[in-house]
Enzyme design. Structure first.
Site, PDB file in Angstrom:
ATOM      1  N   SER A 184      13.963  37.798  20.885  1.00 39.80           N
ATOM      2  CA  SER A 184      14.215  37.028  21.662  1.00 39.80           C
ATOM      3  C   SER A 184      13.225  35.884  21.976  1.00 39.80           C
ATOM      4  O   SER A 184      13.087  35.113  23.071  1.00 39.80           O
ATOM      5  CB  SER A 184      13.851  37.885  22.938  1.00 39.80           C
ATOM      6  OG  SER A 184      15.170  38.441  23.602  1.00 39.80           O
ATOM      7  N   SER A 186      16.278  36.037  24.774  1.00 44.10           N
ATOM      8  CA  SER A 186      16.186  36.300  26.212  1.00 44.10           C
ATOM      9  C   SER A 186      15.085  35.467  26.809  1.00 44.10           C
ATOM     10  O   SER A 186      14.974  35.158  28.029  1.00 44.10           O
ATOM     11  CB  SER A 186      16.186  37.612  26.744  1.00 44.10           C
ATOM     12  OG  SER A 186      14.910  38.223  26.197  1.00 44.10           O
ATOM     13  N   LYS A 194       6.723  34.685  30.739  1.00 46.82           N
ATOM     14  CA  LYS A 194       8.218  35.101  31.024  1.00 46.82           C
ATOM     15  C   LYS A 194       8.005  36.255  31.942  1.00 46.82           C
ATOM     16  O   LYS A 194       7.128  36.880  32.086  1.00 46.82           O
ATOM     17  CB  LYS A 194       8.536  35.754  29.662  1.00 46.82           C
ATOM     18  CG  LYS A 194       9.988  36.244  29.638  1.00 46.82           C
ATOM     19  CD  LYS A 194      10.289  36.945  28.338  1.00 46.82           C
ATOM     20  CE  LYS A 194      11.798  37.346  28.153  1.00 46.82           C
ATOM     21  NZ  LYS A 194      12.007  37.880  26.672  1.00 46.82           N
TER      22      LYS A 194
END
Ligand code: GLN
Length: 471
Positions: free
Chosen positions: A153, A129, A54
């Site tokens: 997330s 997210s 990420k």
């Protein structure tokens, strides 16, 4: 497969998956450099694996943007501890993945670099997210990926994409090199095609790190021994996570798992987490307050993009850089957080939210102290939603993973925030499909209880067909 072949294979798959918009940076040169590094370390648990990262976890070889204009082109001078541990375990870094700006969101529509598409339906969201990491794993580009959880997330996009997502205990994985968002909540977390994939990556990145003051002084996670069934376990089912208006597909998926839990020899016990209702309001004070403090560092002087305002002084520089560099959701959180911490209001807001957090922690502690080993619930109250369905209204997005209030004036219930507020481990596994789209089931364990949670998740994974329609 040699590391060089793996790198070439990964590049081909990343190219094929380009339409998902799941990556923010990768290159053939970087993959080749990773392969050369992998050849130089002894074989480890991640040998032969490419892992996606990420883009709020820093790397020297590829830029780190956090999905924000304010960090466009930013390159870290050091690697996150988790990234170094992946390489030490034999893995190679595949790509940096798209996310909601600074990890603020539940759909990966808040990225300054465009939204991520759901691998099964481009008109839908992959969750967020950490949506880019989830989409790459679900599309088969990589077997595992790093995401981060501040309030759900990883578990929520794992549920939406039909893969496994594990949020560890707070402090289990070093936050060194994870760009700070809500520091008392942030946890590097893992995705995998299977429970084993996500757990292997978690074990590889876990363990104490002197570079993170909140890292726990415990040995790295050891993967548990295989269990044949769930005999001897008591599994709690919290009534607050099953309100009357729970989506029918989500309910059917969970009911199927609960029936299996009994067949597999565990005792199912109804439990209550009465303060769950305060999770969303407490989370949306604690989170913006910490975010506002953490994001003060993006001032146009130390990091990333710099804009000189018309007046040419330092205030104008801050105003222009932050005004142009941050997207609307980030600005909203900074405003809310600054207000919640302001003189005269801090006790009323931040103090109250911290008190609510203590009650949530006590709820979980009481359930586990009563002899419950693990908690099972749906991961999210709704199935995968469409792009644009909630993005126009921030409050709708905050409520994206909550149950609509069953009683008027009752406060909404969020599924994903309580575990983050309590700092305890939780994970999502795919439990079936509703109208063709994946739904997730969640296991939650006491502090540092990852091993028994993973062992039980493997048993459920083997007993449940994730491709089956549940209704
Ligand atoms: N939906 C949560 C938020 O927007 C998720 C954040 C997270 O876990 N990174 O704050």
């Amino acid at each position: 497969m040699s590391a060089a072949t793996l790198a070439a294979e990964t590049a081909r798959r990343l190219r094929e998956a380009a339409s998902l918009n799941a990556t923010l940076a990768w290159s053939e040169e970087a993959l080749e450099a990773e392969a050369a590094l992998a050849e130089s370390v002894p074989a480890g648990p991640l040998s032969g694996q490419a892992v996606a990262i990420k883009d709020n976890i820093v790397t020297t070889v590829l830029p780190t943007t956090c999905g924000s204009r304010i960090l466009e082109g930013y390159r870290s001078p050091y690697d996150a501890t988790a990234v170094r541990r992946i390489r030490a375990a034999g893995g190679i870094i595949a790509a940096k993945t798209n996310l909601d700006e600074f990890a603020m969101g539940s759909s990966t529509e808040n990225s300054a670099y465009g939204r991520v598409r759901h691998p099964l339906d481009p008109e839908r969201v992959p969750g967020g997210s950490s949506g880019g990491s989830a989409a790459l794993v679900a599309a088969g580009v990589v077997r595992s990926a790093l995401g981060s959880e501040t309030g759900g997330s990883v578990r929520q996009p794992a549920a939406f994409c039909g893969i496994t997502g594990i949020k560890p205990s707070y402090g289990r994985v070093s936050r060194f090199g994870l760009v700070a968002f809500g520091s008392s909540l942030d946890c590097i977390s893992t995705f995998g095609v299977t429970v084993e994939d996500a757990a292997t990556l978690l074990a590889a990145v876990s363990g104490h790190d002197p570079l993170d003051a909140t890292s726990r002084a415990v040995a790295p996670l050891e993967l548990p021994a295989h269990r044949d069934d769930l005999a001897g376990l008591v599994i709690g089912i919290p009534e607050e996570y099953f309100p009357e208006d729970l989506d029918a597909g989500v309910r059917a998926g969970s009911d199927r798992v609960i029936a299996r839990i009994t067949e597999l020899g565990a005792t199912v016990r109804r439990v209550s987490l009465p303060n769950t209702r305060y999770a969303v309001p407490a989370y949306y004070i604690v989170n913006p307050a910490e975010a506002a403090a953490n994001l003060a560092r993006y001032d146009g002087v130390r990091y990333g993009v710099r804009r000189i305002g018309p007046e040419g002084d330092v205030r104008a520089l801050y105003r222009a850089t932050r005004g142009e560099g941050f997207g609307p959701e980030v600005r909203r959180r900074i405003l809310v957080g600054t207000f919640a911490l302001s003189a005269g209001y801090a006790d009323q807001y931040y103090g109250q939210a911290q008190a609510a957090r203590q009650r949530i922690i006590a709820d979980f502690a009481a359930v586990f102290a009563s002899g419950v080993d693990l908690i099972f619930s749906p991961t999210t109250p709704t199935p995968v939603f469409g792009a644009g369905a909630k993005s126009a209204d921030p409050v709708q997005m905050y409520l994206a993973d909550i149950f609509a209030p069953p009683v008027p004036m009752d406060l909404p219930i969020k599924v994903l925030a309580p575990e983050c507020l309590a700092g305890i481990p939780a994970m999502s596994i795919p439990v079936g499909r509703s109208e063709g789209l994946p739904i997730g089931g969640q296991l939650t364990a006491p502090d540092m209880g990852e091993a028994s949670m993973i062992a039980a998740a493997r048993v459920l994974e083997a007993a449940i067909d994730p491709a089956a329609e549940v209704r």
